[in-house]
Structures are given as structure tokens and as C-alpha cells.
Design an enzyme around this catalytic site. Sequence first.
Site, PDB file in Angstrom:
ATOM      1  N   HIS A 123       0.793  -1.229   0.000  1.00  0.00           N
ATOM      2  CA  HIS A 123       0.000   0.000   0.000  1.00  0.00           C
ATOM      3  C   HIS A 123       0.833   1.292   0.000  1.00  0.00           C
ATOM      4  O   HIS A 123       0.561   2.227   0.774  1.00  0.00           O
ATOM      5  CB  HIS A 123      -0.970  -0.005   1.183  1.00  0.00           C
ATOM      6  CG  HIS A 123      -2.029  -1.076   1.089  1.00  0.00           C
ATOM      7  ND1 HIS A 123      -2.509  -1.554  -0.116  1.00  0.00           N
ATOM      8  CD2 HIS A 123      -2.709  -1.780   2.055  1.00  0.00           C
ATOM      9  CE1 HIS A 123      -3.436  -2.472   0.109  1.00  0.00           C
ATOM     10  NE2 HIS A 123      -3.571  -2.644   1.409  1.00  0.00           N
ATOM     11  N   HIS A 194      -9.665   1.950   0.464  1.00  0.00           N
ATOM     12  CA  HIS A 194      -9.578   0.800   1.372  1.00  0.00           C
ATOM     13  C   HIS A 194     -10.665   0.833   2.450  1.00  0.00           C
ATOM     14  O   HIS A 194     -10.387   0.602   3.629  1.00  0.00           O
ATOM     15  CB  HIS A 194      -8.188   0.767   2.016  1.00  0.00           C
ATOM     16  CG  HIS A 194      -7.717  -0.602   2.383  1.00  0.00           C
ATOM     17  ND1 HIS A 194      -8.437  -1.436   3.203  1.00  0.00           N
ATOM     18  CD2 HIS A 194      -6.607  -1.281   2.046  1.00  0.00           C
ATOM     19  CE1 HIS A 194      -7.764  -2.563   3.358  1.00  0.00           C
ATOM     20  NE2 HIS A 194      -6.650  -2.503   2.666  1.00  0.00           N
ATOM     21  N   GLU A 330     -11.437  -3.916  -2.839  1.00  0.00           N
ATOM     22  CA  GLU A 330     -10.517  -2.891  -3.350  1.00  0.00           C
ATOM     23  C   GLU A 330     -10.340  -3.079  -4.851  1.00  0.00           C
ATOM     24  O   GLU A 330      -9.709  -4.036  -5.279  1.00  0.00           O
ATOM     25  CB  GLU A 330      -9.173  -3.001  -2.637  1.00  0.00           C
ATOM     26  CG  GLU A 330      -9.250  -2.898  -1.134  1.00  0.00           C
ATOM     27  CD  GLU A 330      -8.182  -3.740  -0.438  1.00  0.00           C
ATOM     28  OE1 GLU A 330      -6.982  -3.492  -0.627  1.00  0.00           O
ATOM     29  OE2 GLU A 330      -8.548  -4.676   0.303  1.00  0.00           O
TER      30      GLU A 330
HETATM   31  C1  BGC Z   1      -4.405  -6.604   2.042  1.00  0.00           C
HETATM   32  C2  BGC Z   1      -4.338  -7.332   3.352  1.00  0.00           C
HETATM   33  C3  BGC Z   1      -3.957  -6.346   4.423  1.00  0.00           C
HETATM   34  C4  BGC Z   1      -4.973  -5.232   4.424  1.00  0.00           C
HETATM   35  C5  BGC Z   1      -4.686  -4.174   5.423  1.00  0.00           C
HETATM   36  C6  BGC Z   1      -5.425  -5.533   2.148  1.00  0.00           C
HETATM   37  O1  BGC Z   1      -5.489  -4.823   0.949  1.00  0.00           O
HETATM   38  O2  BGC Z   1      -4.676  -7.483   0.980  1.00  0.00           O
HETATM   39  O3  BGC Z   1      -3.403  -8.386   3.316  1.00  0.00           O
HETATM   40  O4  BGC Z   1      -3.887  -6.953   5.675  1.00  0.00           O
HETATM   41  O5  BGC Z   1      -5.033  -4.650   3.150  1.00  0.00           O
HETATM   42  O6  BGC Z   1      -3.385  -3.823   5.408  1.00  0.00           O
END
Ligand code: BGC
Length: 364
Positions: A123, A194, A330
Site C-alpha cells: 500500500h 480501502h 478494493e
Molecule cells: C491486504 C491485506 C492487508 C490489508 C490491510 C489488504 O489490501 O490485501 O493483506 O492486511 O489490506 O493492510
Amino acid sequence: MDKMWAAFALMASMHAATKLVSGDFGKTREGTPVRIYTLTNKRGMVATITNYGGRVVSLKVPDKKGAMGDVVLGFDSIDGYLNENPYFGALIGRYANRIGHAQFTLDGVLYKVPKNDGDNSLHGGTRGFDKVIWTPHTRYDGSLELTYISKDGEEGYPGNCKVTVIYRLTDANELKIEYSASTDKDTVVNLTNHSYFNLKGGGDILGHLLTLAADTFTPVDSGLIPTGELKPVAGTPFDFRKATAIGARIEQNDEQLKLGKGYDHNWVVSRRPGTELSLAARVEEPKSGRVMEVWTTQPGIQFYTGNFLDGTIKGKGGKVYARRSALCLETQHFPDSPNKPKFPPVVLKPGREFKSATVYKFVR
Ligand code: BGC
């Protein structure tokens, strides 16, 4: 001319279907003031969004009896967002999802990005778009525009990259998010939101019924990096082509489910050729009767069942956010695309514009 335009804009805003009101949301630890925006449509649906991380703070939608309820996880004040939390409601970039070994090669140059998820980058790195202050602009049509300029070299990514996100609440109970980006050097871009949804407004999400318009998904290794294969969902617990309770197969003895500790995978959206937005997902919560559709222009969708929520975070109204108390959908390019030449490309070049849109539509 300027005066005429201002008068026109004012008149248009008075007639805009969506009402947009801005307020104070406190300060960051560095003392920078943060704003919160309330968008209310004609039918009473309300979205609140802060320019800290471009986060959706609350989303109030009606249930089958018309009672409004907040369907996203988050915090009542800025402090919750400044403390460690798993990207609640946030805009994610410069590269959403994972980049394997936290590096990639572009135009023959090796770029290293922060390792913030084991050996991988997740991210956007240590200080991704979720932790920056976006420049807000309230638009005459009642939508909220957020802009952020990510500098050349920020979190290891090349190029000054200008990103604009427009949050729009329509009278059809849709939260529409439009993304665009440009750069002055070749770079990689993957943008998403998210939000963690719970259409019941509490409890777990195992009884939510999910449909995903996808024939294949991208299986992962132990670091949740795609192997590169597009695997048919047929005959696996990843087949959501017909509405199925999320909890129905989540504990099955399946290698991919074990690696994800539940669902935490990217599905390949079955796009209808010639259409701009495709219906990628539909979630129905039988008790409240709430139904959410996710429409997108993006090739992939990460369905994540909040497997890493562990009850240590207290959110709005002191609510404890337990494991699987929310789900994320997402919309995105596939994880680790910068290292997967066969995946749809994520390189953005100067003079070109990245554009995408996603709509979260509440059917009732
Ligand atoms: C990921 C997860 C992660 C979450 C929060 C998601 O987009 O795929 O693995 O734990 O985001 O970080």
C-alpha cells in the site's frame, strides 16, 4: 468574467443535488489542520470524508425499513486515524497492494520501495497516500476533489506524480470515486480506496452474501504475492459467480485460503467489452436488507475478509473491531504487476493520464 463565473458557480451549488459541508477535524501531530466534509444527497444518504489520507470516515445508508446505519469502519476523531490502523477508509497509493521483494525494474533502473510487509512493500510504503494531507477543493456540483502531489523519489517511486480523486455522492445512493494521475517521469501507479464494509453495521460479515463477476483469480505465495497464474475459480472456494455466504467455505481445507488466513486475494473482473464501468461485486446482507454493488473500470478486485483485524482496535462509538468484522472490496490493478509482465500494465508515462472510476452503489 470572473465575477460572472463565481455567481454562476454559486447558483449551481445552490441547486446541486448533493449538499457539501466542510468542518474542522482537528490537527495532525505536526499541527497541520485537517478538514472533514459531509456530503448529503437528496435521499438522505450521508458520506463523510477527511482530507487526511482521503479517508471515508462514515457512510450512512438506509436498511430495508429505511433506517440509516453507518456501514464502514473508522474513528470518531482524527486521533484514531493518526494511530496505527489498517488503512480504514483510506485512499491508497502510489502503488496499492503488494510489490514483491519491495523492488521493481523500470526502464532498466532498479527501484527499491519500503519493506513494510515482511519482505514486501504494501500500500505505497511507510507513508503512503493514506497518511498524507490532500489538498481539498469543494466543487460547485457538490462533489469533493482531493489532490496530492507525490514527489520524485517519495517512498522510492520515480517521478513527480499528481493525483486527483473526486468523491461524488449521487441521488441514486452511489458513492462514486474518480481517480486520475499524471507524472513527469515513467512511474508505476495503482490507486484504490480501502474502506472496510459491514452492511449490518456490527457483528461479523460471514453471513453477507457475495457475488463476484470473476472466472479467475490470482493465487498467491506465502507472502501474498501472486504466483503469476490466473486460476479458474470453478470448483474452488473462490467461486462467487453465484451469491454465496462469505462464511460458507472460508474455513475449508484449501491451500490458498490458508495462505490468506481467509480471503485476501485478487479476482480478475470479467469485463464486458465496450462498457466503461463493469459490475465487479455485489454484497447482500439479509438481516438489514442492504445491498451494495461495486462497479469499476479496473481489471482487478481484492476481496479481503478482515483476517488481520484482531479486536485490539476500538473504533467509532467504542466498538471493538474483531476478526472478520468487515470486508474490503478494493478495485485495482493486480498485485505485484510491476514484476509481472503478463499482468495488465501499470506504467504511467509523462504526457499520459491514468484514469479510473469505481462506484459503490447502495441498491436500496
Ligand atoms: C491486504 C491485506 C492487508 C490489508 C490491510 C489488504 O489490501 O490485501 O493483506 O492486511 O489490506 O493492510
